[in-house]
Write a protein that holds these residues in place. Structure first.
Motif, PDB file in Angstrom:
ATOM      1  N   VAL A 176       0.853  -1.191   0.000  1.00 28.64           N
ATOM      2  CA  VAL A 176       0.000   0.000   0.000  1.00 28.64           C
ATOM      3  C   VAL A 176       0.892   1.245   0.000  1.00 28.64           C
ATOM      4  O   VAL A 176       1.819   1.342   0.807  1.00 28.64           O
ATOM      5  CB  VAL A 176      -0.932   0.001   1.232  1.00 28.64           C
ATOM      6  CG1 VAL A 176      -1.792   1.259   1.257  1.00 28.64           C
ATOM      7  CG2 VAL A 176      -1.802  -1.244   1.223  1.00 28.64           C
ATOM      8  N   GLN A 180      -1.109   6.754   1.442  1.00 26.86           N
ATOM      9  CA  GLN A 180      -2.359   6.358   2.098  1.00 26.86           C
ATOM     10  C   GLN A 180      -2.252   6.511   3.618  1.00 26.86           C
ATOM     11  O   GLN A 180      -3.217   6.912   4.277  1.00 26.86           O
ATOM     12  CB  GLN A 180      -2.688   4.906   1.734  1.00 26.86           C
ATOM     13  CG  GLN A 180      -2.899   4.673   0.248  1.00 26.86           C
ATOM     14  CD  GLN A 180      -4.114   5.415  -0.274  1.00 26.86           C
ATOM     15  OE1 GLN A 180      -5.164   5.419   0.350  1.00 26.86           O
ATOM     16  NE2 GLN A 180      -3.959   6.052  -1.435  1.00 26.86           N
ATOM     17  N   TRP A 181      -1.084   6.180   4.174  1.00 28.75           N
ATOM     18  CA  TRP A 181      -0.866   6.387   5.606  1.00 28.75           C
ATOM     19  C   TRP A 181      -0.919   7.881   5.940  1.00 28.75           C
ATOM     20  O   TRP A 181      -1.529   8.288   6.943  1.00 28.75           O
ATOM     21  CB  TRP A 181       0.489   5.820   6.013  1.00 28.75           C
ATOM     22  CG  TRP A 181       0.558   4.329   6.051  1.00 28.75           C
ATOM     23  CD1 TRP A 181       1.094   3.491   5.118  1.00 28.75           C
ATOM     24  CD2 TRP A 181       0.075   3.485   7.105  1.00 28.75           C
ATOM     25  NE1 TRP A 181       0.970   2.185   5.509  1.00 28.75           N
ATOM     26  CE2 TRP A 181       0.354   2.150   6.731  1.00 28.75           C
ATOM     27  CE3 TRP A 181      -0.546   3.729   8.326  1.00 28.75           C
ATOM     28  CZ2 TRP A 181       0.028   1.069   7.528  1.00 28.75           C
ATOM     29  CZ3 TRP A 181      -0.884   2.651   9.125  1.00 28.75           C
ATOM     30  CH2 TRP A 181      -0.608   1.332   8.729  1.00 28.75           C
ATOM     31  N   ALA A 184      -4.431   9.141   5.937  1.00 26.95           N
ATOM     32  CA  ALA A 184      -5.168   8.724   7.135  1.00 26.95           C
ATOM     33  C   ALA A 184      -4.793   9.598   8.340  1.00 26.95           C
ATOM     34  O   ALA A 184      -5.661   9.993   9.123  1.00 26.95           O
ATOM     35  CB  ALA A 184      -4.890   7.254   7.429  1.00 26.95           C
ATOM     36  N   GLN A 193      -7.525   2.634  13.171  1.00 32.29           N
ATOM     37  CA  GLN A 193      -8.529   3.034  12.186  1.00 32.29           C
ATOM     38  C   GLN A 193      -7.957   3.037  10.778  1.00 32.29           C
ATOM     39  O   GLN A 193      -8.651   2.669   9.819  1.00 32.29           O
ATOM     40  CB  GLN A 193      -9.068   4.421  12.543  1.00 32.29           C
ATOM     41  CG  GLN A 193      -9.935   4.455  13.790  1.00 32.29           C
ATOM     42  CD  GLN A 193     -10.339   5.870  14.166  1.00 32.29           C
ATOM     43  OE1 GLN A 193      -9.581   6.821  13.959  1.00 32.29           O
ATOM     44  NE2 GLN A 193     -11.531   6.015  14.733  1.00 32.29           N
ATOM     45  N   ALA A 194      -6.711   3.453  10.649  1.00 32.94           N
ATOM     46  CA  ALA A 194      -6.080   3.450   9.329  1.00 32.94           C
ATOM     47  C   ALA A 194      -5.963   2.029   8.782  1.00 32.94           C
ATOM     48  O   ALA A 194      -6.229   1.783   7.601  1.00 32.94           O
ATOM     49  CB  ALA A 194      -4.696   4.100   9.417  1.00 32.94           C
ATOM     50  N   TYR A 195      -5.582   1.101   9.657  1.00 34.19           N
ATOM     51  CA  TYR A 195      -5.517  -0.297   9.240  1.00 34.19           C
ATOM     52  C   TYR A 195      -6.893  -0.806   8.822  1.00 34.19           C
ATOM     53  O   TYR A 195      -7.039  -1.470   7.791  1.00 34.19           O
ATOM     54  CB  TYR A 195      -4.980  -1.166  10.388  1.00 34.19           C
ATOM     55  CG  TYR A 195      -3.491  -1.347  10.379  1.00 34.19           C
ATOM     56  CD1 TYR A 195      -2.855  -2.050   9.363  1.00 34.19           C
ATOM     57  CD2 TYR A 195      -2.707  -0.826  11.409  1.00 34.19           C
ATOM     58  CE1 TYR A 195      -1.479  -2.219   9.359  1.00 34.19           C
ATOM     59  CE2 TYR A 195      -1.330  -0.984  11.415  1.00 34.19           C
ATOM     60  CZ  TYR A 195      -0.723  -1.688  10.386  1.00 34.19           C
ATOM     61  OH  TYR A 195       0.642  -1.849  10.382  1.00 34.19           O
ATOM     62  N   TYR A 197      -9.836   0.812   7.946  1.00 35.37           N
ATOM     63  CA  TYR A 197     -10.631   1.448   6.900  1.00 35.37           C
ATOM     64  C   TYR A 197      -9.855   1.727   5.611  1.00 35.37           C
ATOM     65  O   TYR A 197     -10.477   1.886   4.553  1.00 35.37           O
ATOM     66  CB  TYR A 197     -11.219   2.765   7.421  1.00 35.37           C
ATOM     67  CG  TYR A 197     -12.194   2.576   8.560  1.00 35.37           C
ATOM     68  CD1 TYR A 197     -13.448   2.016   8.340  1.00 35.37           C
ATOM     69  CD2 TYR A 197     -11.845   2.936   9.865  1.00 35.37           C
ATOM     70  CE1 TYR A 197     -14.343   1.830   9.397  1.00 35.37           C
ATOM     71  CE2 TYR A 197     -12.735   2.762  10.915  1.00 35.37           C
ATOM     72  CZ  TYR A 197     -13.974   2.201  10.666  1.00 35.37           C
ATOM     73  OH  TYR A 197     -14.858   2.012  11.708  1.00 35.37           O
ATOM     74  N   ILE A 198      -8.543   1.792   5.677  1.00 34.58           N
ATOM     75  CA  ILE A 198      -7.782   2.197   4.495  1.00 34.58           C
ATOM     76  C   ILE A 198      -6.775   1.141   4.063  1.00 34.58           C
ATOM     77  O   ILE A 198      -6.784   0.696   2.901  1.00 34.58           O
ATOM     78  CB  ILE A 198      -7.052   3.543   4.756  1.00 34.58           C
ATOM     79  CG1 ILE A 198      -8.088   4.657   4.983  1.00 34.58           C
ATOM     80  CG2 ILE A 198      -6.143   3.895   3.592  1.00 34.58           C
ATOM     81  CD1 ILE A 198      -7.483   5.991   5.262  1.00 34.58           C
ATOM     82  N   ILE A 199      -5.909   0.695   4.976  1.00 30.87           N
ATOM     83  CA  ILE A 199      -4.781  -0.145   4.593  1.00 30.87           C
ATOM     84  C   ILE A 199      -5.234  -1.567   4.260  1.00 30.87           C
ATOM     85  O   ILE A 199      -4.936  -2.091   3.176  1.00 30.87           O
ATOM     86  CB  ILE A 199      -3.712  -0.165   5.706  1.00 30.87           C
ATOM     87  CG1 ILE A 199      -3.285   1.272   6.041  1.00 30.87           C
ATOM     88  CG2 ILE A 199      -2.518  -0.995   5.261  1.00 30.87           C
ATOM     89  CD1 ILE A 199      -2.762   2.053   4.850  1.00 30.87           C
ATOM     90  N   GLN A 202      -7.255  -2.246   0.995  1.00 36.84           N
ATOM     91  CA  GLN A 202      -6.432  -2.170  -0.218  1.00 36.84           C
ATOM     92  C   GLN A 202      -5.443  -3.327  -0.297  1.00 36.84           C
ATOM     93  O   GLN A 202      -5.192  -3.867  -1.371  1.00 36.84           O
ATOM     94  CB  GLN A 202      -5.683  -0.840  -0.247  1.00 36.84           C
ATOM     95  CG  GLN A 202      -6.580   0.372  -0.366  1.00 36.84           C
ATOM     96  CD  GLN A 202      -5.785   1.656  -0.484  1.00 36.84           C
ATOM     97  OE1 GLN A 202      -5.026   1.853  -1.422  1.00 36.84           O
ATOM     98  NE2 GLN A 202      -5.959   2.551   0.488  1.00 36.84           N
TER      99      GLN A 202
END
Length: 280
Positions: A176, A180-181, A184, A193-195, A197-199, A202
């Motif tokens: 990723v 993206q980090w 976030a 939350q980043a893990y 909803y985002i990481i 993907q």
């Protein structure tokens, strides 16, 4: 360019047309290759058995799947073996995902001790043969912790494949982009939350194909549980052979069952992967 010249079949157009047709039939080519390999194996078994003077008894094989009696359908030994193998693989894969996630998170953390422990555990497990590890779990750790055959097999398979799954998870998360980090963090998300909803959403697309391969490898590795007497597919097939001496028929049936399970799993996950690509 005239209309007549546009219809001219040049070598480049022919090559493009040929390869497009070939790609459209790739799935059928794969099935054909599998069937051809299976036919070659069956023919080789037939030639070998003919030279040995082997007496084929295929008519006795169906009763080890199911038998129709006056009281209904009675499930045979091979079906019980499929069920036992499925249960072993299910619990072992869940354990592998949990173990792999924990090891991967430790390797990705900022804790030096955590990274060291994860790396030592990973290298220790990966560099021991699975058979030796199974003996270690059953004959050494089993009496200490009171593990039975089934528990020792599940723990061994789960931890062994968990070490391999951890590298898949770590590689998927590292794939990723760093932006993206940063995105976030810029909107005030915590690391968890980043893990979530985002990481992870993907990274899942990158992890799915190798995780499928690892699940298929786990199904095949589960046969090693027969060496400690776990009543799974390979063990029950071997018991049938010791009673009937139908070596060729039973082992070919067992091989076909493993092939059907792994092939179905592979096709199902390929369909899921294509669906995820369409939705992304």
């Amino acid at each position: 360019m005239t209309k007549e010249s546009s219809r001219t079949l040049t070598p480049a157009k022919f090559s493009k047309f040929f390869f497009m047709r070939l790609l459209s039939k790739t799935k059928w080519l794969q099935v054909g290759v599998y069937l051809a390999i299976l036919a070659i194996c069956c023919y080789a078994a037939y030639v070998g058995s003919t030279r040995m003077g082997y007496n084929w008894q295929w008519y006795n094989v169906p009763k080890y799947f199911f038998v129709v009696t006056a009281d209904g359908i009675k499930v045979g030994s091979l079906i019980w073996g499929i069920g036992a193998t499925a249960v072993i693989c299910f619990y072992a894969f869940l354990l592998a995902l949990a173990t792999g996630t924990m090891i991967a998170m430790l390797r990705l953390s900022d804790l030096i001790v955590g990274r060291a422990i994860a790396l030592c555990t990973l290298e220790f497990i990966r560099n021991i043969p699975l058979l030796v590890l199974l003996y270690l779990f059953y004959f050494v750790l089993g009496p200490v912790f009171g593990w039975e055959r089934f528990s020792a097999a599940v723990l061994c398979l789960g931890i062994f494949h968990g070490a391999l799954v951890s590298e898949i998870i770590r590689a998927g998360i590292n794939s990723v982009p760093l932006g993206q980090w940063e995105a976030a963090k810029s909107i005030g998300m915590s690391q968890l939350q980043a893990y979530r909803y985002i990481i992870v959403p993907q990274a899942f697309r990158f992890m799915l194909p190798p995780l499928t391969g690892e699940a298929i490898q786990l199904v095949k590795s589960s046969a090693i549980a027969s060496v400690i007497g776990v009543a799974e597919l390979t063990t029950l097939g071997r018991n049938i052979i010791s009673e009937t001496y139908m070596s060729f028929e039973i082992w070919l049936a067992v091989a076909a069952i493993y092939f059907s399970i792994t092939f179905t799993l592979s096709m199902s996950v390929n369909s899921l992967e294509r669906r995820l690509k369409r939705n992304s």
